[in-house]
Scaffold this active site. Sequence first.
Site, PDB file in Angstrom:
ATOM      1  CD  GLU A 128      60.490  64.255  10.877  1.00 19.05           C
ATOM      2  OE1 GLU A 128      59.748  65.056  11.480  1.00 19.05           O
ATOM      3  OE2 GLU A 128      60.843  63.155  11.353  1.00 19.05           O
TER       4      GLU A 128
ATOM      5  CG  HIS B 230      56.088  52.934  19.551  1.00 25.74           C
ATOM      6  ND1 HIS B 230      56.426  53.816  20.558  1.00 25.74           N
ATOM      7  CD2 HIS B 230      56.441  53.540  18.389  1.00 25.74           C
ATOM      8  CE1 HIS B 230      56.945  54.914  20.015  1.00 25.74           C
ATOM      9  NE2 HIS B 230      56.971  54.774  18.717  1.00 25.74           N
TER      10      HIS B 230
ATOM     11  CD  GLU C 252      61.684  59.976  14.509  1.00 18.94           C
ATOM     12  OE1 GLU C 252      60.643  60.634  14.393  1.00 18.94           O
ATOM     13  OE2 GLU C 252      61.728  58.852  15.062  1.00 18.94           O
TER      14      GLU C 252
ATOM     15  CD  GLU D   4      58.507  60.497  10.721  1.00 15.69           C
ATOM     16  OE1 GLU D   4      57.630  61.214  11.211  1.00 15.69           O
ATOM     17  OE2 GLU D   4      59.554  60.195  11.326  1.00 15.69           O
TER      18      GLU D   4
ATOM     19  CD  GLU E 110      55.808  63.323  13.557  1.00 19.17           C
ATOM     20  OE1 GLU E 110      56.865  63.726  14.067  1.00 19.17           O
ATOM     21  OE2 GLU E 110      55.519  62.127  13.438  1.00 19.17           O
TER      22      GLU E 110
END
Length: 670
Positions: free
Chosen positions: A175, A375, A446, A464, A470
């Site tokens: 990220e 989730h 992640e 991701e 985000e």
Amino acid sequence: MKNMIKVVIACLLIFNLAACSNTNNTITSPDGKIKLSFHLVQGAPTYQVTYNNDTLVNTSHLGFEFKEQGSMKDQFELIAATVNSADETWQQPWGENKTIRDQYHQIKIELKEAGETGRLLNIFFRAYNDGAAFRYEFPEQKNLKEFVIQNEMTEFNITNNPTTWWIDANYDTYEKLYKSTPMSEAKWVATPVTMVTKNNTHISIHEAALTDYSGMTLKQNESGAYEADLTPWSNGDKVRTKAPMVTPWRTIQIEDSAAELVESNLIVNLNEPCKIEDVSWIEPMKYIGIWWGMHIGTETWYTGPRHGATTEKALADIDFAAANNIEGFVVEGWNHGWAKWGAEGAFDHVTPASDFDLEKVAAYAKEKGVMLIGHHETGGDIPSYEKYIEDAFKMCQRLGMHAVKTGYAGGIFPRGEHHHGQFMVQHYRRVVELAAKYQIMLDVHEPIKPTGIRRTWPNMMTREGVRGMEWNGWSDGNPPSHTVTIPFTRGLAGPTDYTPGTFDILYANAKNRVKWNDQDKGTSRVHTTLAKQIANFVILYSPLQMASDIPTNYEGHPAFQFFRDFNADSDESKVLNGEIGKYITVARRSGEEWFLGSATNEEARTLDVKLSFLEAGKNYKAEIYRDGDDADYLTNPQSYKIETKEVNAETTLKLVLAPGGGQAIRFVKL
């Protein structure tokens, strides 16, 4: 599922062992542009890659160092070289393109160490029209059984210092924002790493079929060549393994243009065929969720007066999804454990929070025809998650929840292990296979980077592994150039759950925000125009595509009609133009409709786009969502216009993109 036409031509070339050190072995791509050569140089294995007779990868060494069994890097003899070719067409249940051609020439090099050990090593080289790849094989043998790889000595000796788009290597996260520099300044990088040579050849180095190995980064050595640098175990081991085994493929995608690079199928082609017999339950979809409010600080993941995941709110959002042709809905913060974030054993993946009635919400979603997406945030606590996971998947299956978003934020338990090491690669694979057993699609955050596993396990839908939406909620955010860099870098690895689609760009409707993240300086916002947010639904490919904003920001908004009409199940994709970090235009066909997304960086831009991808002889209505005449991502980001035009395959559209802007178009056959 498969309609395969396969031609295999093989010949075995046996060479005199005394002459092996002078033997050259070369294959070319089917179109003849790429040449991949293997050489033994004084007993050391090396390779070279040329493209249109230009050397892209100069002499590069291959080999290994083991923890307790020395090295395998020289003193080799060539035993045999087997050449074969293959050409097959296969179908995938979902993807940028449903039909994929897998065509290559291959040479298998069989090596044996001189001397008493006589250990064996095979290397497979493949040349495709869109790149080159190689992998190692340790065959079954008496002198090498269980072993620990301490260093994979694979080199990529790229010539002429090309311009490089890269992020710093990190064993736990991808990220980061991309940098553009000469390769000489990109000292230690994550893959995919993308380059453009002085001759405008586009190259990207990555890996494919990462199944039971450590993730690879690239580190420059003293000569300036990249060397494989593997993510270690907590004790420093790189890979724990035993013969027989094969390593992941080391890949070099090669194309004339940035647009062609995005269209490459090299990574998926290097993976094994699908292992799921019945894939009828694997379906792309659009989704919304209880999620964005937590990132911008108007709601919390944990229970309390600002808890986002309440039964009442979930039921209302399901109504919104059902009324707006949205197939899925995810709820973060639905379960116990969020108040103990960061602690070992914090999360319980089967017990709902006190104000969330899971049975009621799941039944209501099913009644409304909306898929409730599970989730599972693990907080990186792998032993705890593996304790709950099978019961959690069984519960999801019972409730009709055939998709789960997993998360691994934070450091890994056991401490010292890394997100991208073999320990986690093994875990991610166990999760994918167990999910398939219970007919569950996965969206992993992640994660380990994509390496084409979606071909073998197509329930691995998206992940991701990128600096996503985000970051705009609680930091300086992502600049306009970021989302027109991703398709040419991280996007080359596979589908990207960037979660685009925020309409309240300046958070004008986000009352009573509470700072919760140290990176939040009070200036957070989205750095695009609204039209670019819509365009990113098409550009940033994901078979599970999220509209990220809070549903109330979409209610009554005319521009949200594009997402209502959008189909995440793509049949065919065309990259119409693009330059890395500057702009891109992508068109995707779903059935008889086409969807187009075009976007630019900080600079205003006008692009002429030919609509030759449309069916010849047919007219289409183009529903255009564009930047307003006064739009600018800094000063007027929410200015947009909706227009319609009649077009056909002969039409050339002029796309006018504002600074930080974009345009989205739906084409409907008349």
